[in-house]
Scaffold this active site. Sequence first.
Site, PDB file in Angstrom:
ATOM      1  N   HIS A  62     118.538   8.087  13.895  1.00  0.00           N
ATOM      2  CA  HIS A  62     117.565   9.367  13.737  1.00  0.00           C
ATOM      3  C   HIS A  62     118.595  10.371  14.167  1.00  0.00           C
ATOM      4  CE1 HIS A  62     114.443  12.067  15.442  1.00  0.00           C
ATOM      5  NE2 HIS A  62     114.494  12.169  14.313  1.00  0.00           N
ATOM      6  N   HIS A  81     113.262   8.843  20.904  1.00  0.00           N
ATOM      7  CA  HIS A  81     112.142   9.356  19.977  1.00  0.00           C
ATOM      8  C   HIS A  81     111.462   7.889  19.510  1.00  0.00           C
ATOM      9  CE1 HIS A  81     115.101  12.384  19.171  1.00  0.00           C
ATOM     10  NE2 HIS A  81     113.944  13.165  19.767  1.00  0.00           N
TER      11      HIS A  81
END
Length: 133
Positions: A62, A81
């Site tokens: 990510h 996250h």
Amino acid sequence: GTTLLYPRKAIGKVKGMPVNQAIPFSYPDTSSPCYAIRMGNAVPGGVGPGGDIVAFSSMCTHMGCPVTYDGGTRTFKCGCHYSIFDPENSGQMVCGQATEDLPKIQLEYNSKIDSITAVGVDGLIYGRQFNIL
Ligand code: FES
């Protein structure tokens, strides 16, 4: 075009390699942290006498945060996250913000010397245009 070759890098011997623990190394260069894991059961793409050793980039696909291995759930988790990746399924993204699987380090096993060697990468290491810089 130019084909850049991956280096060969010895990761270690299988004998004495702990089960279900992430072992850090770097590949294909020192700025690319990775983990090798002996799962303890055969997994897709696993090498070694038990077909159970796999390795992945430890940089989340990510935004590049370091993933950590959770032996309880047998997954890699990203604390930034909360993406989760499955080392028993080729680094597949299980959930979270990432959209790509963890890059998988190609391994070879030499039974004569009981040695695991990294020889390539499937997938693009986070932040790179090419895996070989
Ligand atoms: Fe890993 Fe965002 S950097 S989920």
